[in-house]
Every structure is written in C-alpha cells, then in structure tokens.
Design a protein around this motif. Structure first.
Motif, PDB file in Angstrom:
ATOM      1  N   SER A 137      72.028  -8.446  -9.720  1.00  0.00           N
ATOM      2  CA  SER A 137      70.956  -8.738  -8.773  1.00  0.00           C
ATOM      3  C   SER A 137      71.389  -9.751  -7.713  1.00  0.00           C
ATOM      4  CB  SER A 137      69.723  -9.277  -9.519  1.00  0.00           C
ATOM      5  OG  SER A 137      70.027 -10.505 -10.169  1.00  0.00           O
ATOM      6  N   THR A 138      72.468 -10.491  -7.971  1.00  0.00           N
ATOM      7  CA  THR A 138      72.904 -11.527  -7.023  1.00  0.00           C
ATOM      8  C   THR A 138      74.381 -11.423  -6.639  1.00  0.00           C
ATOM      9  OG1 THR A 138      73.387 -13.068  -8.850  1.00  0.00           O
ATOM     10  CG2 THR A 138      71.190 -13.176  -7.867  1.00  0.00           C
ATOM     11  N   GLU A 139      75.176 -10.717  -7.429  1.00  0.00           N
ATOM     12  CA  GLU A 139      76.626 -10.683  -7.194  1.00  0.00           C
ATOM     13  C   GLU A 139      77.078  -9.284  -6.794  1.00  0.00           C
ATOM     14  OE1 GLU A 139      77.455 -14.568  -9.161  1.00  0.00           O
ATOM     15  OE2 GLU A 139      76.827 -13.702  -7.246  1.00  0.00           O
ATOM     16  N   LYS A 140      78.113  -9.220  -5.982  1.00  0.00           N
ATOM     17  CA  LYS A 140      78.678  -7.938  -5.591  1.00  0.00           C
ATOM     18  C   LYS A 140      79.566  -7.392  -6.716  1.00  0.00           C
ATOM     19  CE  LYS A 140      78.659  -8.595  -0.567  1.00  0.00           C
ATOM     20  NZ  LYS A 140      77.836  -9.813  -0.568  1.00  0.00           N
ATOM     21  N   PRO A 141      79.663  -6.052  -6.859  1.00  0.00           N
ATOM     22  CA  PRO A 141      80.495  -5.460  -7.913  1.00  0.00           C
ATOM     23  C   PRO A 141      81.944  -5.931  -7.865  1.00  0.00           C
ATOM     24  CG  PRO A 141      79.078  -3.801  -6.914  1.00  0.00           C
ATOM     25  CD  PRO A 141      78.914  -5.041  -6.087  1.00  0.00           C
ATOM     26  N   VAL A 142      82.498  -6.087  -6.647  1.00  0.00           N
ATOM     27  CA  VAL A 142      83.889  -6.526  -6.531  1.00  0.00           C
ATOM     28  C   VAL A 142      84.056  -7.932  -7.095  1.00  0.00           C
ATOM     29  CG1 VAL A 142      85.747  -7.073  -4.921  1.00  0.00           C
ATOM     30  CG2 VAL A 142      84.332  -5.066  -4.537  1.00  0.00           C
ATOM     31  N   ALA A 143      83.050  -8.784  -6.899  1.00  0.00           N
ATOM     32  CA  ALA A 143      83.118 -10.149  -7.425  1.00  0.00           C
ATOM     33  C   ALA A 143      83.110 -10.134  -8.951  1.00  0.00           C
ATOM     34  CB  ALA A 143      81.947 -10.975  -6.899  1.00  0.00           C
ATOM     35  N   ILE A 144      82.276  -9.285  -9.538  1.00  0.00           N
ATOM     36  CA  ILE A 144      82.216  -9.180 -11.002  1.00  0.00           C
ATOM     37  C   ILE A 144      83.565  -8.719 -11.535  1.00  0.00           C
ATOM     38  CG2 ILE A 144      81.130  -7.959 -12.923  1.00  0.00           C
ATOM     39  CD1 ILE A 144      78.558  -7.843 -11.252  1.00  0.00           C
ATOM     40  N   LEU A 145      84.173  -7.764 -10.851  1.00  0.00           N
ATOM     41  CA  LEU A 145      85.469  -7.241 -11.277  1.00  0.00           C
ATOM     42  C   LEU A 145      86.570  -8.282 -11.099  1.00  0.00           C
ATOM     43  CD1 LEU A 145      86.624  -4.575 -12.352  1.00  0.00           C
ATOM     44  CD2 LEU A 145      87.138  -3.936 -10.003  1.00  0.00           C
ATOM     45  N   PHE A 146      86.538  -8.997  -9.973  1.00  0.00           N
ATOM     46  CA  PHE A 146      87.561 -10.006  -9.699  1.00  0.00           C
ATOM     47  C   PHE A 146      87.502 -11.138 -10.727  1.00  0.00           C
ATOM     48  CE2 PHE A 146      88.667 -14.076  -7.665  1.00  0.00           C
ATOM     49  CZ  PHE A 146      89.984 -13.838  -7.328  1.00  0.00           C
ATOM     50  N   TYR A 147      86.304 -11.651 -10.993  1.00  0.00           N
ATOM     51  CA  TYR A 147      86.182 -12.768 -11.936  1.00  0.00           C
ATOM     52  C   TYR A 147      86.381 -12.321 -13.382  1.00  0.00           C
ATOM     53  CZ  TYR A 147      84.947 -16.010  -8.293  1.00  0.00           C
ATOM     54  OH  TYR A 147      85.003 -16.809  -7.178  1.00  0.00           O
ATOM     55  N   MET A 148      86.216 -11.028 -13.633  1.00  0.00           N
ATOM     56  CA  MET A 148      86.562 -10.513 -14.954  1.00  0.00           C
ATOM     57  C   MET A 148      88.039 -10.768 -15.240  1.00  0.00           C
ATOM     58  SD  MET A 148      86.477  -6.585 -16.393  1.00  0.00           S
ATOM     59  CE  MET A 148      87.931  -6.109 -15.436  1.00  0.00           C
ATOM     60  N   SER A 149      88.892 -10.419 -14.282  1.00  0.00           N
ATOM     61  CA  SER A 149      90.330 -10.617 -14.457  1.00  0.00           C
ATOM     62  C   SER A 149      90.708 -12.096 -14.389  1.00  0.00           C
ATOM     63  CB  SER A 149      91.091  -9.838 -13.376  1.00  0.00           C
ATOM     64  OG  SER A 149      90.819  -8.462 -13.448  1.00  0.00           O
TER      65      SER A 149
END
Length: 289
Positions: A161-173
């Motif tokens: 609801s607040t974060e972009k998918p790319v950000a979620i993927l980037f911070y996952m790694s």
C-alpha cells in the motif's frame, strides 16, 4: 506464468543440486549477493532512485527475517522430501495467509475462506498421511516454510500500500544479505566450480519468478494465475522422476487437488462484485522468493 513456473522449478533443482555439497546458509548468502548485484545494475542503468524509496523500513526488516527463515526451511525440505511433495505442501501458503491476515490485518474470515482452510487441512492430511508421515521431519519442515512464507506474504500485502514492488524486491536482497552472512559464518564454505553456475541461475530465477508472476497478476485474473501456478506440481513431479528417480503417489495429487479447490473457492467473487484493480492484484503476488 510459464516463466514463473520455469523459474520456481529451476530454484528447486538448484537447491537439490547444491544440497549435497554446500550448506544452506552460504547458499542463501551468495544467492542474495547475486540477486542484489543484478538488481542494483538494473537500477543504475535506468537511473530511477525513487523506485527504492521506503517509508516502513522496520516492516521490511520483519518481512525479510521470516522470509529468510522460510527460504531456509524450503531448501532444507528439498533435501528431505521428493520435490513434488515440497511443492504440494507449499501450496498451503494462501491458507496460512488467510488465518494470519485475519489476526494481524483484521481481515474477515468469510464462509469462502473457512471452506478453503478446511479443504487445505484435509489436503495436507491426505499428502502427509497421519500415522505414517505426519511426524516425518521433512513434512514438518516444509509446513514450517509455508507458515514463514505466509507471514512474509502478509507483510508484503501491508507494504504494497505504500512501497513500490521494485523497492520490496531490492530490500529483500539487501537486508537478507547480512542475515545470511551471520548464519553462514559458522559453517562457511566457498562455492566450487559448477556450484557458482547453480547459484547464479538461482539468483536470477528468484528475480524472474517474482517479475513474471507480477506481470501475470496485472494481465489476467488472480484465479487464472493460481490455477496455472498449480501446474508446477505435475511438472516438478516429472522433473523429480526423470532427474532423481523420485516416486510420486496418487495421494499427493489428491491432496493438491483439495488445496487447489480451496484456493479457488477463496478467490471466487460473487457475480455482482467487480474484478480487482491492478494494484490489489499486485498485493496478491505469492511471496515464495
């Protein structure tokens, strides 16, 4: 979805190939390192720093802790069970997610969700066969992975609801890299030879699986995506039989059919209800990567 299915199968094969010669935690460290390197290069190329801005870093931290645990249990199960059984038990993730979302996000447990949960439980019982395999370590490890993935998936639903998918993927790694390093140091081992190839393929497969499922969610209905995702089960059963001489019983497919039915019931919408918008579909992306 063809790309996603191929990516998930490649992850499983890579985990099985590395399980005999490389401990899981170093494997997760190098996989995260390769994924982070690749996505960082892409971000540098497109020069869009705004894509990785975050507003809820603590929730990213929680999501990646439980997701790391889920990955550890998933790859551990790969060495203990036939590949198809691990995939079948993994399909309980939507059911655990429904329960956790009801407790954490205050989502209602509707009649459809209740039916899905009951069918999912029966599906698990059919697969693990109470009294025979219920107490097998492998089955319990695979179910633990599913619960961890469900916790991570619930966090992603909130983050979306607040974060972009790319950000979620980037911070996952990014966040899982030091976590994996801490756990890997006591049993550190450098990859050798072809192990580097498998690690590279796994790192890229994790990113491609997420990308492909995201695109599929944006292109068609969630029910279609979930149904197609279940094609991983017969495919990985075929791979396990051809590459590792694994035998798959009828009970596995019977249990998986019950879980598929439960998932479809849960996703079914009344005729009067409008289809989900693309942003809501994005929130439903499975979090198994």
């Amino acid at each position: 979805m063809s790309g996603a299915i191929a990516s998930f199968c490649l992850l499983a094969i890579g985990g099985r190939e590395l399980s005999a010669g490389l401990p899981i935690t170093p494997m997760l460290f190098f996989r995260s390192l390769i994924s982070l390197t690749f996505i960082s290069l892409v971000l540098c190329f497109i020069k869009e720093k705004s894509l990785i801005r975050v507003n809820r870093l603590p929730l990213h931290g929680f999501r990646n802790l439980v997701h790391f645990a889920g990955q550890y249990f998933w790859f551990l199960a790969m060495g203990l069970l036939p590949l198809a059984e691990v995939f079948a038990l993994e399909f309980t993730v939507p059911l655990w997610t429904a329960l956790i979302a009801a407790l954490v996000l205050k989502e209602k447990i509707t009649l459809r969700k209740s039916a899905a949960i009951v069918l999912g439980i029966f599906g698990v019982l059919v697969i693990v066969q109470p009294g025979v395999a219920m107490f097998e370590v492998g089955a319990l490890v695979a179910l633990a992975a599913a619960v961890c993935y469900a916790l991570a998936h619930t966090a992603v639903k909130s983050l979306s609801s607040t974060e972009k998918p790319v950000a979620i993927l980037f911070y996952m790694s990014l966040l899982q890299l030091p976590i994996a390093l801490c756990f890997a140091l006591p049993q550190w081992q450098w990859p050798q030879g072809i192990q580097w190839l498998w690690l590279t393929l796994m790192g890229l497969a994790a990113l491609s699986a997420h990308y492909c499922i995201t695109r599929a969610m944006l292109s068609t209905e969630v029910t279609t995506v979930v149904t197609l995702d279940f094609l991983r089960l017969p495919l990985i059963a075929l791979v396990g039989g051809l590459l590792y001489q694994e035998e798959v019983g009828l009970s596995l497919f019977a249990g998986a059919a019950l879980m598929l039915t439960g998932n479809l019931i849960n996703l079914a919408k009344p005729a009067a209800e409008k289809p989900r918008q693309a942003d809501k579909q994005q929130a439903a992306v499975p979090d198994r990567l």
